[in-house]
Design a protein around this motif. Structure first.
Motif, PDB file in Angstrom:
ATOM      1  N   MET A   1       0.881  -1.156   0.029  1.00  0.00           N
ATOM      2  CA  MET A   1       0.016  -0.073   0.117  1.00  0.00           C
ATOM      3  C   MET A   1       0.870   1.274   0.050  1.00  0.00           C
ATOM      4  N   THR A   2       0.566   2.168  -0.801  1.00  0.00           N
ATOM      5  CA  THR A   2       1.367   3.494  -0.999  1.00  0.00           C
ATOM      6  C   THR A   2       0.838   4.388   0.301  1.00  0.00           C
ATOM      7  N   PRO A   3       1.512   5.493   0.542  1.00  0.00           N
ATOM      8  CA  PRO A   3       1.012   6.092   1.749  1.00  0.00           C
ATOM      9  C   PRO A   3      -0.159   7.018   1.239  1.00  0.00           C
ATOM     10  N   ASP A   4      -0.234   7.468   0.073  1.00  0.00           N
ATOM     11  CA  ASP A   4      -1.449   7.966  -0.517  1.00  0.00           C
ATOM     12  C   ASP A   4      -2.913   6.972  -0.289  1.00  0.00           C
ATOM     13  N   ALA A   5      -2.446   5.869  -0.762  1.00  0.00           N
ATOM     14  CA  ALA A   5      -3.843   4.936  -0.602  1.00  0.00           C
ATOM     15  C   ALA A   5      -4.154   4.711   1.001  1.00  0.00           C
ATOM     16  N   GLY A   6      -2.969   4.870   1.857  1.00  0.00           N
ATOM     17  CA  GLY A   6      -3.430   4.503   2.949  1.00  0.00           C
ATOM     18  C   GLY A   6      -4.168   5.828   3.641  1.00  0.00           C
ATOM     19  N   VAL A   7      -3.930   6.776   3.234  1.00  0.00           N
ATOM     20  CA  VAL A   7      -4.678   8.070   3.960  1.00  0.00           C
ATOM     21  C   VAL A   7      -6.091   7.995   3.375  1.00  0.00           C
ATOM     22  N   PHE A   8      -6.192   7.859   1.937  1.00  0.00           N
ATOM     23  CA  PHE A   8      -7.731   7.738   1.565  1.00  0.00           C
ATOM     24  C   PHE A   8      -8.257   6.531   2.158  1.00  0.00           C
ATOM     25  N   GLN A   9      -7.827   5.424   2.295  1.00  0.00           N
ATOM     26  CA  GLN A   9      -8.350   4.208   2.829  1.00  0.00           C
ATOM     27  C   GLN A   9      -8.661   4.326   4.396  1.00  0.00           C
ATOM     28  N   HIS A  10      -7.873   4.855   5.005  1.00  0.00           N
ATOM     29  CA  HIS A  10      -7.955   5.342   6.488  1.00  0.00           C
ATOM     30  C   HIS A  10      -8.976   6.110   6.883  1.00  0.00           C
ATOM     31  N   ILE A  11      -9.138   7.399   6.110  1.00  0.00           N
ATOM     32  CA  ILE A  11      -9.804   8.373   6.184  1.00  0.00           C
ATOM     33  C   ILE A  11     -11.584   7.730   5.826  1.00  0.00           C
ATOM     34  N   GLY A  12     -11.627   6.952   4.926  1.00  0.00           N
ATOM     35  CA  GLY A  12     -12.525   6.449   4.507  1.00  0.00           C
ATOM     36  C   GLY A  12     -13.226   5.459   5.531  1.00  0.00           C
ATOM     37  N   GLY A  18     -18.382   6.836  11.501  1.00  0.00           N
ATOM     38  CA  GLY A  18     -19.102   8.189  12.214  1.00  0.00           C
ATOM     39  C   GLY A  18     -17.944   9.335  12.359  1.00  0.00           C
ATOM     40  N   GLY A  19     -16.826   9.101  11.719  1.00  0.00           N
ATOM     41  CA  GLY A  19     -16.036  10.468  11.749  1.00  0.00           C
ATOM     42  C   GLY A  19     -16.622  11.400  10.447  1.00  0.00           C
ATOM     43  N   ARG A  20     -16.082  12.643  10.755  1.00  0.00           N
ATOM     44  CA  ARG A  20     -16.550  13.615   9.760  1.00  0.00           C
ATOM     45  C   ARG A  20     -15.471  14.225   9.238  1.00  0.00           C
ATOM     46  N   LEU A  21     -15.518  14.476   7.876  1.00  0.00           N
ATOM     47  CA  LEU A  21     -14.316  14.858   7.062  1.00  0.00           C
ATOM     48  C   LEU A  21     -14.465  16.258   7.293  1.00  0.00           C
ATOM     49  N   ASP A  24     -13.411  15.801  12.263  1.00  0.00           N
ATOM     50  CA  ASP A  24     -12.820  14.979  12.856  1.00  0.00           C
ATOM     51  C   ASP A  24     -11.220  14.543  12.329  1.00  0.00           C
ATOM     52  N   VAL A  25     -10.961  14.700  11.117  1.00  0.00           N
ATOM     53  CA  VAL A  25     -10.209  14.348  10.378  1.00  0.00           C
ATOM     54  C   VAL A  25      -9.832  15.301   9.262  1.00  0.00           C
ATOM     55  N   TRP A  26      -8.651  15.725   9.048  1.00  0.00           N
ATOM     56  CA  TRP A  26      -8.459  16.713   8.009  1.00  0.00           C
ATOM     57  C   TRP A  26      -7.452  16.208   6.932  1.00  0.00           C
ATOM     58  N   GLU A  27      -7.857  16.529   5.948  1.00  0.00           N
ATOM     59  CA  GLU A  27      -6.911  16.159   4.526  1.00  0.00           C
ATOM     60  C   GLU A  27      -7.272  17.142   3.446  1.00  0.00           C
ATOM     61  N   PRO A  28      -6.478  18.040   2.965  1.00  0.00           N
ATOM     62  CA  PRO A  28      -6.858  19.119   1.939  1.00  0.00           C
ATOM     63  C   PRO A  28      -7.206  18.619   0.509  1.00  0.00           C
ATOM     64  N   LYS A  29      -8.170  17.605   0.536  1.00  0.00           N
ATOM     65  CA  LYS A  29      -8.339  16.839  -0.729  1.00  0.00           C
ATOM     66  C   LYS A  29      -9.798  17.062  -0.893  1.00  0.00           C
ATOM     67  N   LEU A  30     -10.465  17.022  -2.035  1.00  0.00           N
ATOM     68  CA  LEU A  30     -11.770  16.894  -2.230  1.00  0.00           C
ATOM     69  C   LEU A  30     -12.477  15.439  -1.680  1.00  0.00           C
ATOM     70  N   PRO A  31     -13.800  15.803  -1.529  1.00  0.00           N
ATOM     71  CA  PRO A  31     -14.525  14.552  -0.673  1.00  0.00           C
ATOM     72  C   PRO A  31     -14.784  13.463  -1.253  1.00  0.00           C
ATOM     73  N   LEU A  32     -14.901  13.351  -2.544  1.00  0.00           N
ATOM     74  CA  LEU A  32     -15.192  12.136  -3.200  1.00  0.00           C
ATOM     75  C   LEU A  32     -14.550  10.581  -3.205  1.00  0.00           C
ATOM     76  N   PRO A 182     -21.002  10.549   4.390  1.00  0.00           N
ATOM     77  CA  PRO A 182     -20.640  10.262   5.747  1.00  0.00           C
ATOM     78  C   PRO A 182     -19.876  11.354   6.464  1.00  0.00           C
ATOM     79  N   SER A 183     -19.208  12.183   5.683  1.00  0.00           N
ATOM     80  CA  SER A 183     -18.348  13.166   6.264  1.00  0.00           C
ATOM     81  C   SER A 183     -18.925  14.490   6.854  1.00  0.00           C
ATOM     82  N   CYS A 184     -20.264  14.328   6.812  1.00  0.00           N
ATOM     83  CA  CYS A 184     -21.006  15.615   7.454  1.00  0.00           C
ATOM     84  C   CYS A 184     -22.187  15.331   8.377  1.00  0.00           C
ATOM     85  N   CYS A 185     -22.342  13.891   8.490  1.00  0.00           N
ATOM     86  CA  CYS A 185     -23.372  13.450   9.363  1.00  0.00           C
ATOM     87  C   CYS A 185     -23.051  13.804  10.903  1.00  0.00           C
ATOM     88  N   GLY A 186     -24.118  14.332  11.443  1.00  0.00           N
ATOM     89  CA  GLY A 186     -24.002  14.940  12.860  1.00  0.00           C
ATOM     90  C   GLY A 186     -23.620  14.054  13.944  1.00  0.00           C
TER      91      GLY A 186
END
Length: 197
Positions: A1-12, A18-21, A24-32, A182-186
């Protein structure tokens, strides 16, 4: 796994739990990309191996789709079966293009897949779907902004203002602009809340 894939998959995974993009977790990339991996995490449940296999499988399907779309677009524009076959398979000559999916999620593959599919659909008179996919390509990576411009330009060139309007309407209803996020559910449930946000 590459570091980029790890970031996408961990945040997903975090979003699916239940986390919020951007809260609760910050990554300066678009949400899709994160929403895509969150859906795969929901399917996999708590099985991390299955989660990785689903991400790899999605990327393999994206590579196959890109190769087929390049061939189909070339055939549609040239009418030459040999040229379209060579064009499609030439994608596999790019360094790492066919190997990279084995390392996990890569947003640029889905950007290219949705963008090429948007062009294919506008050339085959499906403006609404074309607009939706062109907008989704931007949701995967900001440089995908070229695809909505191309699709609207092709709509004007091939047809009229009404077709271009259908493209814009499709783009405004795209998953990148109105999906259940899932990124904005309260609340913070164990799994993703099915509320529309």
């Amino acid at each position: 796994m590459t570091p980029d894939a790890g970031v996408f998959q961990h945040i997903g995974w975090h979003l699916a739990n239940g986390g919020r993009l951007y809260v609760d977790v910050w990554e300066p990339k678009l949400p899709l990309p994160f929403e895509t991996t969150a859906i795969l995490s929901l399917i996999a449940g708590d099985d991390m191996y299955l989660y990785q296999y689903l991400n790899v499988g999605l990327m393999v399907l994206a590579v196959i789709g890109i190769v087929l779309l390049v061939g189909a677009l070339t055939h549609q524009l040239t009418g030459n079966a040999f040229a379209s076959t060579v064009a499609g398979f030439s994608m596999l000559l790019l360094p790492g293009f066919a190997i990279r999916p084995a390392y996990g999620f890569k947003a640029k593959y889905l950007l290219l897949l949705t963008g090429l599919l948007a062009i294919y659909l506008i050339l085959n008179d499906h403006p609404f779907a074309s607009g939706a996919l062109a907008a989704a390509s931007v949701g995967y990576w900001q440089l995908g902004a070229i695809f909505p411009l191309l699709v609207v330009g092709l709509a004007f060139h091939r047809s009229d203002v009404r077709t271009a309007g259908a493209v814009v309407l499709g783009g405004s209803s795209s998953p990148s602009s109105c999906s259940p996020r899932p990124s904005c559910c309260g609340t913070r449930p164990r799994r993703w809340s099915h509320r529309w946000c």
